[in-house]
Design an enzyme around this catalytic site. Structure first.
Site, PDB file in Angstrom:
ATOM      1  N   THR A  55      76.234  19.206  66.875  1.00 58.54           N
ATOM      2  CA  THR A  55      76.554  18.572  65.595  1.00 58.54           C
ATOM      3  C   THR A  55      75.998  17.154  65.502  1.00 58.54           C
ATOM      4  OG1 THR A  55      78.532  19.930  65.559  1.00 58.54           O
ATOM      5  CG2 THR A  55      78.508  18.051  64.052  1.00 58.54           C
ATOM      6  N   HIS A 113      37.167  12.919  67.777  1.00 57.04           N
ATOM      7  CA  HIS A 113      37.756  14.203  67.383  1.00 57.04           C
ATOM      8  C   HIS A 113      36.780  15.006  66.513  1.00 57.04           C
ATOM      9  CE1 HIS A 113      42.238  13.678  68.400  1.00 57.04           C
ATOM     10  NE2 HIS A 113      41.559  12.736  69.039  1.00 57.04           N
ATOM     11  N   ARG A 170      80.694  35.548  61.693  1.00 58.55           N
ATOM     12  CA  ARG A 170      80.192  34.724  62.803  1.00 58.55           C
ATOM     13  C   ARG A 170      81.176  33.578  62.976  1.00 58.55           C
ATOM     14  NH1 ARG A 170      75.258  30.691  61.732  1.00 58.55           N
ATOM     15  NH2 ARG A 170      76.993  29.294  61.269  1.00 58.55           N
ATOM     16  N   SER A 179      81.727  29.896  64.610  1.00 60.98           N
ATOM     17  CA  SER A 179      81.029  28.759  65.234  1.00 60.98           C
ATOM     18  C   SER A 179      82.028  27.705  65.678  1.00 60.98           C
ATOM     19  CB  SER A 179      80.132  28.026  64.237  1.00 60.98           C
ATOM     20  OG  SER A 179      79.236  28.868  63.644  1.00 60.98           O
ATOM     21  N   HIS A 224      79.385  29.919  54.268  1.00 62.78           N
ATOM     22  CA  HIS A 224      79.852  29.035  55.344  1.00 62.78           C
ATOM     23  C   HIS A 224      81.246  28.550  54.971  1.00 62.78           C
ATOM     24  CE1 HIS A 224      79.732  25.480  58.072  1.00 62.78           C
ATOM     25  NE2 HIS A 224      79.027  26.309  58.802  1.00 62.78           N
ATOM     26  N   ARG A 231      72.879  25.666  52.501  1.00 59.35           N
ATOM     27  CA  ARG A 231      74.162  25.046  52.890  1.00 59.35           C
ATOM     28  C   ARG A 231      73.892  23.719  53.608  1.00 59.35           C
ATOM     29  NH1 ARG A 231      76.797  22.900  57.258  1.00 59.35           N
ATOM     30  NH2 ARG A 231      75.909  24.509  58.584  1.00 59.35           N
ATOM     31  N   GLU A 232      73.377  23.798  54.843  1.00 57.18           N
ATOM     32  CA  GLU A 232      73.077  22.547  55.571  1.00 57.18           C
ATOM     33  C   GLU A 232      72.054  21.723  54.787  1.00 57.18           C
ATOM     34  OE1 GLU A 232      74.108  21.529  59.025  1.00 57.18           O
ATOM     35  OE2 GLU A 232      73.240  19.656  58.316  1.00 57.18           O
TER      36      GLU A 232
HETATM   37  C1  HCA Z   1      78.917  20.057  59.996  1.00 57.78           C
HETATM   38  C2  HCA Z   1      79.045  21.497  60.386  1.00 57.78           C
HETATM   39  C3  HCA Z   1      77.843  22.083  61.063  1.00 57.78           C
HETATM   40  C4  HCA Z   1      78.234  23.537  61.349  1.00 57.78           C
HETATM   41  C5  HCA Z   1      77.305  24.348  62.166  1.00 57.78           C
HETATM   42  C6  HCA Z   1      77.708  25.793  62.317  1.00 57.78           C
HETATM   43  C7  HCA Z   1      77.525  21.315  62.376  1.00 57.78           C
HETATM   44  O1  HCA Z   1      78.327  19.790  58.922  1.00 57.78           O
HETATM   45  O2  HCA Z   1      79.436  19.229  60.708  1.00 57.78           O
HETATM   46  O3  HCA Z   1      78.238  26.380  61.399  1.00 57.78           O
HETATM   47  O4  HCA Z   1      77.488  26.332  63.404  1.00 57.78           O
HETATM   48  O5  HCA Z   1      76.454  20.715  62.463  1.00 57.78           O
HETATM   49  O6  HCA Z   1      78.375  21.317  63.270  1.00 57.78           O
HETATM   50  O7  HCA Z   1      76.722  22.029  60.229  1.00 57.78           O
HETATM   51 CU    CU Z   2      75.012  20.995  60.879  1.00 60.59          CU
END
Ligand code: HCA
Ligand code: CU
Length: 346
Positions: A173, A295, A138, A140, A79, A20-21
């Site tokens: 973020t 080294h 979850r 967030s 997500h 995802r990320e």
């Molecule tokens: C973004 C969302 C996220 C979400 C993180 C999470 C972030 O792309 O802005 O689900 O906890 O960095 O806030 O990746």
């Molecule tokens: Cu993120």
């Protein structure tokens, strides 16, 4: 503070979000074949959950359906935004859970034509629905670790906590939180939250790994990672570097992970993205290379651990000795052979 002890007590697991990320990294293109390979590798390493994208996008929904059909795999979490459309799309797919992202930034809520109160009500409805369908949830908060948003993030997460969600999470973020700030914030959060806490940490200021370690020491339980640390901008906590830190804190915590696969898997990820391995990751080709005469000499006289933080074999990496440069001194070739094969870590 006894950091080691706190981390050992608090750590529960790793949520890897390469699928995802990681897809948000500028150079990422993930055809389904690569996604399946990533899932397989992450399963072999033993990460606790794998996060995938938002199934409200039909192409992503198709991919998630294929990933979920694999029998031997980690738990798959979709997500989603705090929207019933997204949750409904996830419920159709047979994912093991949803990671639902909420927003407390008043300006962003304004753009969305949404009040915080309405957003929280939607969250409660979505939590109830997810629970009724027996999937994990979850919750967030985007920007949740930032000082200016923390009060609202805390109020929202306390409500999520009262509905006994599986986990709450706060994100850095923008990747600009410093370690001492994360300690204060997580300690505050821990006082109010009874369910496990996760952290998602961007690396813009270079603290994505140290912040993860300090968050665990302060009461957090889960960490988001990606292979190579890929993600938006400079990415997030890299799986390999996080794990070697955890190993250093308490090797028992890493027993469930196959550390020796890390180099092969991160190098596979780099190849798939047609990128050069970042030199500053511990899984890179140069992570255990020794060049300066001082080294090389130290290695010969005192053993490799004098300039290496861990045995490269622990993560499936290897040592390289660079000779013949103007800084390499007079070490003889036969001495080099000795260093190459010497194993001082037993
Ligand atoms: C973004 C969302 C996220 C979400 C993180 C999470 C972030 O792309 O802005 O689900 O906890 O960095 O806030 O990746
Ligand atoms: Cu993120």
């Amino acid at each position: 503070m006894n950091y080691q002890q706190h981390i050992s007590n608090n750590f529960i697991g790793i949520n890897d979000t390469t699928l995802r990320e990681g897809e948000q990294y500028n150079g990422s293109v993930f055809p389904i074949k690569i996604q399946l390979k990533i899932l397989e590798h992450l399963h072999l390493i033993g990460v606790d959950t794998v996060e995938v994208g938002n199934p409200v996008v039909p192409e992503i929904a198709n991919d998630i359906r294929t990933l979920c059909q694999i029998e031997d795999r980690p738990l798959i979490m979709a997500h989603i935004r705090n929207k019933d459309t997204d949750l409904d799309a996830a419920l159709k797919l047979g994912v093991d859970g949803v990671h639902m992202l909420c927003i407390v930034d008043p300006k962003r809520l304004d753009f969305m034509g949404m009040s915080l109160e309405k957003h929280v009500n939607n969250m409660v409805e979505n939590i109830i629905k997810a629970k009724a369908h027996n999937i994990a949830i979850r919750v967030s908060v985007e920007h949740g670790l930032e000082k200016s948003f923390f009060t609202d993030a805390l109020s929202l997460l306390k409500i999520a906590n009262s509905f006994n969600v599986n986990r709450v999470q706060v994100a850095d973020t923008r990747g600009a939180i410093l370690p001492w700030d994360i300690v204060d914030t997580i300690v505050e959060l821990r006082k109010e939250i009874t369910v496990p806490i996760g952290v998602h940490l961007h690396n813009d200021f270079g603290h994505a790994v140290s912040n993860a370690i300090f968050a665990l020491a302060s009461g957090a339980n889960w960490v988001d990672t990606t292979l190579l640390g890929i993600g938006e901008r400079t990415g997030i906590t890299p799986l390999s570097v996080f794990l070697v830190n955890l190993l250093d804190v308490n090797s028992q915590l890493c027993k469930k992970y196959s550390m020796a696969l890390l180099t092969e898997v991160e190098q596979f990820m780099a190849e798939s993205l047609h990128m050069k391995m970042p030199h500053n990751l511990i899984t890179s080709d140069t992570a255990f290379s020794h060049k300066a005469g001082i080294h090389i000499n130290g290695l010969l006289k005192q053993g490799a651990q004098i300039y290496e933080p861990i045995d490269p074999q622990l993560i499936g990496n290897h040592r390289t000795i660079i000779t013949g440069s103007r800084i390499s001194g007079k070490t003889q070739q036969n001495e080099i052979q000795i260093i190459k094969f010497l194993n001082d870590y037993s």
